[in-house]
Scaffold this motif. Structure first.
Motif, PDB file in Angstrom:
ATOM      1  N   THR A 226       0.842  -1.184   0.000  1.00 11.53           N
ATOM      2  CA  THR A 226       0.000   0.000   0.000  1.00 11.53           C
ATOM      3  C   THR A 226       0.880   1.238   0.000  1.00 11.53           C
ATOM      4  N   VAL A 227       0.424   2.270  -0.678  1.00  6.85           N
ATOM      5  CA  VAL A 227       1.107   3.568  -0.674  1.00  6.85           C
ATOM      6  C   VAL A 227       0.097   4.620  -0.245  1.00  6.85           C
ATOM      7  N   SER A 228       0.451   5.391   0.774  1.00 11.82           N
ATOM      8  CA  SER A 228      -0.409   6.469   1.244  1.00 11.82           C
ATOM      9  C   SER A 228       0.298   7.798   1.026  1.00 11.82           C
ATOM     10  N   TRP A 229      -0.463   8.823   0.671  1.00  8.35           N
ATOM     11  CA  TRP A 229       0.153  10.144   0.510  1.00  8.35           C
ATOM     12  C   TRP A 229      -0.765  11.232   1.053  1.00  8.35           C
ATOM     13  N   ASN A 230      -0.120  12.282   1.576  1.00  6.82           N
ATOM     14  CA  ASN A 230      -0.840  13.381   2.206  1.00  6.82           C
ATOM     15  C   ASN A 230       0.071  14.601   2.244  1.00  6.82           C
TER      16      ASN A 230
END
Length: 286
Positions: free
Chosen positions: A157-161
């Motif tokens: 999984t890749v999360s970005w913010n």
């Protein structure tokens, strides 16, 4: 006796077939030629969930259109003299990232290499700019070229913010630094938090590269001043006061804001909260 021998042979043959079947199934899981692909078990691999967890923040480049992230892949087997494409699927149920907020540019094991990547372009959407997060879940798939590695290493999984946290209100010297850089009606040595906006703080971080003021290894000269290491994004004013280096930092911030304005004429950089909400972010001049 013949019947017993025949039954024994039949049982033995059944066991042999079953063993062969298990071996074939196990081998096919890693590809018939033992050439398989999996995610890397680096520090980002979570052994409790069996998921490689990648993360990206626009904190240090908050006004970029997009950023890029690479999921590391590992080849199990023999290298090849040609690039090998890696198959994958998007887990729609787990993914929260909307359509158009990401683009997978490449997924391959390069020629003559035991390592590869899935390169993903992550867009700095309005949701991201407003403090939300996106997550993308991927699962590797077997292909004609590459089988699957162990099931524990085929999900990522890749999360970005663009998360950022303001200095604690008790950190008066951090607030003096903020107010010494951001133009307002307050005196530059004010400890007030009333003009704070996360957009302005992000501009400071982007312009000055300030993201490690809590790291003693990055600033060994401050080893005797542990109280200065309690916040990441703003230098303690006592560090920049005596030599008046805050003047140079304000000038650098001004140059950054001017460049941004030229490159984004239709997207003014404004305060998104505080008493200056809606006004253009400007640096002080000395």
């Amino acid at each position: 006796m013949k019947k017993l021998v025949i039954k024994s042979i039949a049982i033995f043959s059944g066991l042999l077939v079953g063993l062969t079947s298990c071996q074939k199934e196990e081998i096919s899981y890693f590809d018939s030629q033992f050439n398989s692909v999996r995610f890397s078990s680096t520090d980002d691999y979570d052994a409790e969930t069996d998921i490689y967890k990648g993360g990206y923040s626009f904190l240090e480049n908050p006004f970029d259109e997009y950023g890029e992230y690479e999921l590391p892949l590992v080849l199990i087997g023999s290298i090849s003299d040609r690039d090998r494409m890696v198959e994958y699927m998007i887990d729609e149920e787990e993914t929260t990232a909307p359509k158009g907020s990401y683009e997978i540019l490449e997924a391959l094991i390069p020629a003559d290499s035991l390592k590869g990547t899935i390169k993903i372009r992550l867009y700095n959407t309005e949701e991201i700019k407003n403090g939300q997060s996106h997550s993308l879940y991927l699962r590797l798939k077997a292909s004609a070229d590459l089988g699957l590695g162990p099931k524990e290493y085929i999900t990522a999984t890749v999360s970005w913010n663009s998360d950022i946290i303001a200095p604690p209100t008790t950190e008066r010297y951090k607030w003096i630094t903020y107010n010494s850089l951001i133009l307002s009606s307050l005196p530059p040595t004010s400890t007030s938090t009333t003009i704070y906006s996360s957009n302005a703080l992000k501009a400071i971080v982007a312009a000055l590269g300030w993201n490690d003021w809590d790291d003693m290894e990055a600033h060994p000269e401050l080893i005797q001043r542990p109280a200065y290491y309690n916040y990441k994004y703003i230098a303690d004013y006592r560090l920049i006061m005596s030599d008046k280096s805050y003047e140079a930092y304000a000038s650098k911030l001004a140059n950054y804001l001017q460049k941004y304005k030229k490159e984004h004429p239709d997207e003014p950089l404004v305060h998104n909260e505080g008493n200056l909400k809606g006004q253009s972010i400007e640096a002080r001049s000395y």
